[in-house]
Write a protein that holds these residues in place. Structure first.
Motif, PDB file in Angstrom:
ATOM      1  N   ALA A 704       0.841  -1.208   0.000  1.00 59.22           N
ATOM      2  CA  ALA A 704       0.000   0.000   0.000  1.00 59.22           C
ATOM      3  C   ALA A 704       0.871   1.251   0.000  1.00 59.22           C
ATOM      4  O   ALA A 704       0.547   2.246  -0.647  1.00 59.22           O
ATOM      5  CB  ALA A 704      -0.916  -0.012   1.210  1.00 59.22           C
ATOM      6  N   LYS A 707       2.179   1.885  -3.388  1.00 61.08           N
ATOM      7  CA  LYS A 707       1.132   2.472  -4.226  1.00 61.08           C
ATOM      8  C   LYS A 707       1.061   3.973  -4.010  1.00 61.08           C
ATOM      9  O   LYS A 707       0.932   4.743  -4.948  1.00 61.08           O
ATOM     10  CB  LYS A 707      -0.210   1.842  -3.838  1.00 61.08           C
ATOM     11  N   LYS A 708       1.148   4.366  -2.743  1.00 57.70           N
ATOM     12  CA  LYS A 708       1.066   5.796  -2.459  1.00 57.70           C
ATOM     13  C   LYS A 708       2.187   6.551  -3.166  1.00 57.70           C
ATOM     14  O   LYS A 708       1.964   7.633  -3.692  1.00 57.70           O
ATOM     15  CB  LYS A 708       1.137   6.041  -0.950  1.00 57.70           C
ATOM     16  N   GLU A 711       1.438   6.730  -6.847  1.00 51.00           N
ATOM     17  CA  GLU A 711       0.410   7.735  -7.138  1.00 51.00           C
ATOM     18  C   GLU A 711       0.972   9.146  -7.001  1.00 51.00           C
ATOM     19  O   GLU A 711       0.621  10.037  -7.759  1.00 51.00           O
ATOM     20  CB  GLU A 711      -0.782   7.538  -6.209  1.00 51.00           C
ATOM     21  N   ILE A 714       2.675   9.847 -10.132  1.00 59.15           N
ATOM     22  CA  ILE A 714       1.723  10.138 -11.200  1.00 59.15           C
ATOM     23  C   ILE A 714       1.262  11.584 -11.055  1.00 59.15           C
ATOM     24  O   ILE A 714       1.198  12.345 -12.020  1.00 59.15           O
ATOM     25  CB  ILE A 714       0.501   9.188 -11.103  1.00 59.15           C
ATOM     26  N   ASP A 715       1.010  11.966  -9.817  1.00 56.00           N
ATOM     27  CA  ASP A 715       0.569  13.322  -9.534  1.00 56.00           C
ATOM     28  C   ASP A 715       1.617  14.349  -9.946  1.00 56.00           C
ATOM     29  O   ASP A 715       1.306  15.416 -10.444  1.00 56.00           O
ATOM     30  CB  ASP A 715       0.306  13.429  -8.023  1.00 56.00           C
ATOM     31  N   ARG A 721      -0.733   6.719 -16.171  1.00 58.65           N
ATOM     32  CA  ARG A 721      -1.337   5.433 -16.477  1.00 58.65           C
ATOM     33  C   ARG A 721      -1.540   5.351 -17.971  1.00 58.65           C
ATOM     34  O   ARG A 721      -1.875   6.348 -18.611  1.00 58.65           O
ATOM     35  CB  ARG A 721      -2.705   5.333 -15.800  1.00 58.65           C
ATOM     36  N   PRO A 726      -5.293   0.758 -17.465  1.00 55.97           N
ATOM     37  CA  PRO A 726      -4.871   1.414 -16.228  1.00 55.97           C
ATOM     38  C   PRO A 726      -3.903   0.583 -15.393  1.00 55.97           C
ATOM     39  O   PRO A 726      -3.341   1.085 -14.433  1.00 55.97           O
ATOM     40  CB  PRO A 726      -6.186   1.645 -15.482  1.00 55.97           C
ATOM     41  N   GLN A 727      -3.683  -0.681 -15.765  1.00 56.18           N
ATOM     42  CA  GLN A 727      -2.730  -1.523 -15.019  1.00 56.18           C
ATOM     43  C   GLN A 727      -1.296  -1.265 -15.463  1.00 56.18           C
ATOM     44  O   GLN A 727      -0.373  -1.862 -14.935  1.00 56.18           O
ATOM     45  CB  GLN A 727      -3.045  -3.009 -15.262  1.00 56.18           C
TER      46      GLN A 727
ATOM     47  N   LYS B 138      -3.679  21.201  -7.772  1.00 59.40           N
ATOM     48  CA  LYS B 138      -3.507  19.956  -8.518  1.00 59.40           C
ATOM     49  C   LYS B 138      -4.665  19.004  -8.292  1.00 59.40           C
ATOM     50  O   LYS B 138      -4.957  18.176  -9.134  1.00 59.40           O
ATOM     51  CB  LYS B 138      -2.216  19.263  -8.081  1.00 59.40           C
ATOM     52  N   SER B 177      -6.949  13.254  -5.912  1.00 57.26           N
ATOM     53  CA  SER B 177      -6.010  13.432  -7.031  1.00 57.26           C
ATOM     54  C   SER B 177      -6.696  13.066  -8.349  1.00 57.26           C
ATOM     55  O   SER B 177      -7.692  12.353  -8.367  1.00 57.26           O
ATOM     56  CB  SER B 177      -4.785  12.550  -6.825  1.00 57.26           C
ATOM     57  N   ASP B 179      -5.665  11.125 -10.582  1.00 54.76           N
ATOM     58  CA  ASP B 179      -5.587   9.687 -10.836  1.00 54.76           C
ATOM     59  C   ASP B 179      -6.737   8.954 -10.142  1.00 54.76           C
ATOM     60  O   ASP B 179      -7.413   8.130 -10.735  1.00 54.76           O
ATOM     61  CB  ASP B 179      -4.236   9.161 -10.327  1.00 54.76           C
ATOM     62  N   GLN B 183      -9.656   6.933 -12.018  1.00 51.05           N
ATOM     63  CA  GLN B 183      -9.713   5.496 -11.769  1.00 51.05           C
ATOM     64  C   GLN B 183     -11.020   5.065 -11.099  1.00 51.05           C
ATOM     65  O   GLN B 183     -11.430   3.923 -11.207  1.00 51.05           O
ATOM     66  CB  GLN B 183      -8.526   5.044 -10.907  1.00 51.05           C
ATOM     67  N   GLU B 186     -13.371   4.038 -13.693  1.00 52.28           N
ATOM     68  CA  GLU B 186     -12.929   2.736 -14.174  1.00 52.28           C
ATOM     69  C   GLU B 186     -13.401   1.636 -13.207  1.00 52.28           C
ATOM     70  O   GLU B 186     -13.906   0.598 -13.615  1.00 52.28           O
ATOM     71  CB  GLU B 186     -11.386   2.751 -14.231  1.00 52.28           C
ATOM     72  N   TRP B 204      -5.175  -0.517  -8.639  1.00 51.41           N
ATOM     73  CA  TRP B 204      -6.119   0.487  -8.154  1.00 51.41           C
ATOM     74  C   TRP B 204      -5.425   1.441  -7.204  1.00 51.41           C
ATOM     75  O   TRP B 204      -4.603   1.025  -6.396  1.00 51.41           O
ATOM     76  CB  TRP B 204      -7.285  -0.189  -7.428  1.00 51.41           C
ATOM     77  N   PRO B 205      -5.775   2.709  -7.261  1.00 52.98           N
ATOM     78  CA  PRO B 205      -5.193   3.651  -6.304  1.00 52.98           C
ATOM     79  C   PRO B 205      -5.456   3.179  -4.873  1.00 52.98           C
ATOM     80  O   PRO B 205      -6.465   2.521  -4.622  1.00 52.98           O
ATOM     81  CB  PRO B 205      -5.934   4.959  -6.599  1.00 52.98           C
ATOM     82  N   TYR B 206      -4.530   3.531  -3.965  1.00 52.05           N
ATOM     83  CA  TYR B 206      -4.638   2.973  -2.610  1.00 52.05           C
ATOM     84  C   TYR B 206      -5.957   3.360  -1.958  1.00 52.05           C
ATOM     85  O   TYR B 206      -6.509   2.627  -1.148  1.00 52.05           O
ATOM     86  CB  TYR B 206      -3.454   3.411  -1.741  1.00 52.05           C
ATOM     87  N   LEU B 207      -6.490   4.539  -2.346  1.00 52.88           N
ATOM     88  CA  LEU B 207      -7.735   4.987  -1.742  1.00 52.88           C
ATOM     89  C   LEU B 207      -8.871   4.017  -2.080  1.00 52.88           C
ATOM     90  O   LEU B 207      -9.731   3.732  -1.248  1.00 52.88           O
ATOM     91  CB  LEU B 207      -8.070   6.386  -2.277  1.00 52.88           C
ATOM     92  N   ASP B 209      -8.409   0.816  -2.815  1.00 53.92           N
ATOM     93  CA  ASP B 209      -8.126  -0.387  -2.017  1.00 53.92           C
ATOM     94  C   ASP B 209      -8.676  -0.225  -0.600  1.00 53.92           C
ATOM     95  O   ASP B 209      -9.284  -1.129  -0.042  1.00 53.92           O
ATOM     96  CB  ASP B 209      -6.612  -0.641  -1.927  1.00 53.92           C
TER      97      ASP B 209
END
Lengths: 733, 230
Positions: A704, A707-708, A711, A714-715, A721, A726-727, B138, B177, B179, B183, B186, B204-207, B209
């Motif tokens: 996790a 992932k943060k 992301e 990405i930001d 993506r 999206p994977q 942003k 965000s 993203d 998502q 999606e 998937w974004p952690y949020l 999850d």
């Protein structure tokens, strides 16, 4: 015409004489067969009745030969069989209803059997010629001996009481022996041989015997498990298995050994594995009882229960280790406790578990698990432990001992997942050792570094090695500074200075601390700076005042002293060159030392063990309105005195900030790793990226959290993506 | 300008309170309008602000909170919620082939129907992020995002939208965000509400999850663990 008695027994000869037979066929007396048999019958009867036979053996052989030669073998065989059967049947029947006492009864059976064997042998001896001729030529006819056995078997089973009582008696005797009574093993041996000879060993004896054994040990297992403690129980089991083994050597058939031992093992061990482990494993481990553990290992290996034992070890280590690791009050001793624990486990593994590979891995896994039960703290404590060992004043340990300790600690270090936490704390302590010259041995220091290098690669030790380089370079710089023209011409006399030039980045970061230095020292610093920058242009020098320390010569009325003090202490003390008495505010203004730091410094000079200043009013704490005076009356037995600075120890803040820095650092490392991977791959699926990250990152991190970071990148538009999937991530240059 | 901004903030406030979507204004150009004439003298006269938008809505007989206004803004490529620049407005009308108020009214059902088109809905959905967020930021403020989601997922039905909004307020309480925004659509499109085809190892974004975890924790969805670990 040759009489039949003169005929040679060999067949070749027989053929020679054939023509003669046809020429003149011999005529036999009409009652030849009956008469001959009568002789034989009486002989057989006498044998069975154990009476002396009037007829001598030679005649009897002759009689058999005669009958055979006249093709009367078949009927002779049947007659002998019938005769034997009558006697055997009678003998066995006579045993019915015999003695109630089993041993006596068994002896009778044995006797009967023994007689039978003797008698049959004699009969066979007489009728040997029958065995050799008729029996051999006729199909499906048993030899006389086998015929006898068959008859014995038949009548034994007809006299079922005898068979039953015999088996029962045997089982009873064996059980008595298991209970520790002495029994007639020869009797057992003979009777069991009888069963084997009769071919009914397996069915009539072994089967009930194994059943009985199973019941016996089932009962005994349960009883003993309740009564005795585990080591005794295991000893008992070992003894039992030994006994059963011997039993097979002494009187049981060899083929029984395997099923017998298996039965005993099953009832005594297999069924109690978990109870044994539950009840006794911890006890044995805690008590370091190698012999008992070895016994346990050996016995368990016999019943394929090593896996259970392995699991028990694992949970034992986890549980015991947890007590060591999780108890915050024992933090001080955690590392040495863990080392002792590991050492004792290693010995047990070597001695008791015959260096079983799987067990070795289990120990490793369990250790890794428990040392990472608490985040960071163990890593920090291992670093601290090493600091203690490597710091000077660790007298009484030889180089080899130290080396050995380092190796052992390294084993623990290997289990740590957050190696960066270790590095941060190790570095901080190393810095103190190097800067304050407190290292016990530079050789040991370097050996430790090279160990870490082999363990984690040069990237890990880069900065640590840089620190050593700085120290060495500083020595050279100090040398050449002393010889430089600047130093020789411009330096104020009476002061010596040595400078450590530290590369930012290699060393821990120290918060800058302001201090207004006395003029003399300032001059010195400036001249050094000028010298250094002329040598290395483009560099920036920043003075770390909090790390400086000095030796001052002090003239007390009662004697000259040398004082080893910190730079802050020095700055305060030098004020008293020109004044007798100063207020707290005066000192603060003159030195610009930060408030808290100044209070601590004054405390160390006026309230500690060595009081070179006097505080008014007296007291432990430094108040705003206190004033300080040079201590005229200062005495001390030694010439050179160290004035301990208060709290050279690491503060809580210092500690948490080290930990926080490590975490911040990890984020950067994750970001850097992601960008590095994506830069080379350009396009990569999420799963593959995560896999590569786990390979590259050397500290524990949750998916996790990765992932943060992804992301966040990405930001910040390092990645995007893929529009269609999206994977998948694309690298944005 | 100050007044304009003030109004805009008010509308935004209103929107966040009611969960409704903003109102769109109007520009008077050669075709229609007299009410906006005062604005022509205004230094920012080439902007339709909140008041104008409310009048425009009146004229085309559309509720300012109707999602069709978002679709119209998308056609106009409007940069900011509650505002049309002259250029956006004119360009949008031209593209839509509108040159009178009548035509505008007639066009509304068509624009509404476009929301049913999955591809166009996605574009409008993604457009909404930039359109609704505070310029220079942003990410999208949580309250605004929640308002937008409620509006959008009322159009494209997603049964978990209320849980999602509750989850964000309870556990997240931070801006969203881009993203995560894109998502989520999606997720709503591809993962069925019972979560049977959700893959915890996916990207998937952690949020999202955490949202799934929240659903499971609270027993809202049972999920099928066996499916996750394949």
């Amino acid at each position: 015409i040759p009489s039949p008695s003169l005929l040679p027994s060999q067949t070749q000869w027989l053929t020679c004489f054939f023509p003669i037979y046809f020429l003149a066929k011999p005529t036999l007396p009409t009652n030849f067969e009956e008469n001959t048999w009568a002789t034989l019958k009486s002989a057989i009867s006498s044998i069975f009745l154990k009476q002396p036979d009037p007829c001598d053996l030679e005649k009897l052989y002759q009689a058999v030969n005669d009958l055979c030669l006249h093709k009367m073998g078949g009927s002779l065989y049947r007659r002998i069989e019938k005769e034997c059967e009558a006697h055997i049947s009678a003998a066995l029947k006579s045993l019915v209803g015999q003695s109630e006492d089993l041993v006596v009864f068994l002896s009778l059976v044995e006797k009967c059997w023994q007689d039978f064997c003797d008698q049959m042998l004699m009969i066979r001896g007489i009728a040997l010629y029958l065995d050799r001729t008729y029996v051999k030529q006729a199909p499906n006819v048993r030899s006389l001996w086998d015929m006898g056995l068959q008859l014995f078997r038949k009548h034994l089973s007809l006299a079922s009481e005898v068979e039953y009582k015999t088996v029962f008696g045997l089982l009873q005797m064996i059980e008595s022996e298991r209970f520790g009574e002495a029994v007639d093993r020869t009797l057992l041996n003979h009777l069991l041989k009888m069963f084997t000879a009769l071919g009914i060993y397996l069915e009539s004896f072994e089967k009930p015997f194994l059943e009985r054994t199973s019941e016996f040990y089932a009962a005994e297992g349960v009883k003993y498990m309740q009564q005795s403690d585990v080591p005794d129980y295991l000893k008992h089991v070992e003894m039992r298995l030994h006994e059963e083994h011997d039993r097979c050597l002494l009187y049981l058939d060899v083929s029984t050994r395997r099923p017998l031992v298996a039965t005993a093992e099953k009832q005594l061990l297999e069924r109690h594995i978990s109870a044994i482990l539950e009840k006794g494993f911890m006890l044995l481990m805690d008590g370091n009882r190698m012999e008992d553990l070895q016994r346990m290992y050996y016995l368990f290996s016999r019943v394929n229960a090593l896996e259970s034992l392995r699991q028990a070890i694992s949970s034992y280590i986890r549980k015991t280790g947890q007590d060591i690791v999780m108890d915050e009050e024992k933090d001080k001793d955690m590392v040495s406790c863990l080392l002792d624990f590991k050492a004792s486990l290693d010995t047990i593994w070597e001695v008791s578990f015959s260096k079983n590979e799987a067990f070795c891995n289990t120990i490793k896994d369990a250790f890794e698990h428990l040392i990472n039960l608490r985040q960071n703290r163990p890593a920090e404590l291992i670093a601290k432990f090493l600091d203690e060992k490597l710091r000077a004043g660790n007298k009484g340990t030889s180089e080899e001992e130290l080396e050995g300790t380092l190796d052992k600690v390294l084993v623990l270090f290997r289990f740590i997942q957050g190696k960066d936490v270790f590095e941060a704390f190790y570095k901080k302590d190393l810095a103190k050792r190097l800067l304050l010259g407190k290292s016990a041995s530079i050789d040991a220091e370097k050996s430790m570094i090279s160990k870490l290098k082999t363990e984690c690669g040069s990237q890990f030790t880069n900065k640590l090695e840089g620190m050593f380089k700085d120290i060495e370079l500083s020595k050279e710089i100090n040398e050449s500074f002393k010889q430089s023209s600047q130093a020789r011409t411009k330096l104020p006399s009476g002061i010596e200075m040595s400078v450590h030039v530290l590369t930012t980045g290699y060393w821990p970061t120290y918060p800058p601390m302001d201090v207004r230095l006395p003029h003399e020292l300032n001059v010195y610093q400036d001249i050094f700076k000028e010298f250094y920058l002329s040598k290395y242009s483009g560099r920036r020098l920043m003075w770390q005042n909090s790390l400086g320390h000095c030796v001052l010569k002090a003239e007390f009325p009662k004697g000259r002293k040398e004082l080893a003090v910190s730079l802050f202490q020095t700055v305060v003390l030098m004020l008293f060159n020109d004044a007798q008495n100063l207020s707290f505010q005066d000192i603060k203004d003159a030195t610009s030392i930060e408030d808290k730091e100044l209070r601590r410094t004054l405390q160390s000079l006026a309230c500690g063990k060595v009081r070179v200043l006097q505080k008014h009013p007296k007291g432990r704490e430094v108040g705003d309105d206190d004033s300080f005076a040079f201590n005229d009356g200062f005495t001390a037995p030694l010439y050179r005195i160290k004035v301990n600075a208060i709290q050279m120890k690491e503060t809580v803040e210092e500690n948490t900030s080290t930990t926080e820095r490590v975490f911040q650092d990890r984020q950067y490392q994750v970001d850097a790793a992601i960008v590095r991977i994506m830069k080379t791959r350009k396009v990569l699926s999420h799963t593959l990226l995560i896999t590569e990250l786990f390979q590259q990152l050397k500290f524990p991190i949750k998916p996790a959290d990765l992932k943060k970071r992804i992301e966040s990148l990405i930001d910040r538009e390092y990645l995007e993506r893929d529009k269609n999937n999206p994977q998948i991530y694309n690298y944005l240059a | 300008n100050k007044l304009g901004r003030g109004n805009r903030d008010k509308v935004q406030q209103l929107m966040t309170i009611t969960g409704a979507r903003p109102v769109i204004g109007i520009l008077k150009e050669r075709l229609m309008y007299s009410t906006t004439s005062p604005m022509l003298q205004h230094p920012y006269a080439d902007m339709i602000l909140a008041d104008g938008i409310s009048l425009l809505c009146n004229d085309i007989q559309v509720d300012p909170q109707d999602i069709v206004m978002l679709a119209i803004s998308w056609h106009m490529k409007a940069a900011t919620m509650c505002e049309f620049s002259k250029q956006e407005f004119v360009g949008g009308l031209q593209a839509l082939g509108i040159d009178s108020l009548e035509k505008f009214r007639e066009r509304i059902p068509f624009i509404r129907s476009e929301l049913k088109d999955e591809h166009k809905f996605q574009e409008i959905y993604n457009f909404a992020f930039d359109w609704a967020k505070e310029k220079g930021q942003k990410s999208l403020a949580l309250d605004t995002a929640i308002g937008m989601w409620q509006l959008l997922f009322a159009e494209k039905e997603w049964p978990l939208v209320e849980h999602w909004c509750q989850f964000l307020q309870a556990r997240h309480n931070k801006a969203i965000s881009r993203d995560t925004w894109s998502q989520l659509l999606e997720f709503a499109r591809t993962v069925d509400p019972a979560l049977t085809n959700y893959d915890a190892e996916g990207a998937w974004p952690y949020l999202i999850d955490e949202f799934v975890e929240y659903l499971l924790e609270n027993g809202i969805q049972k999920g099928q663990l066996s499916d996750w670990t394949h």
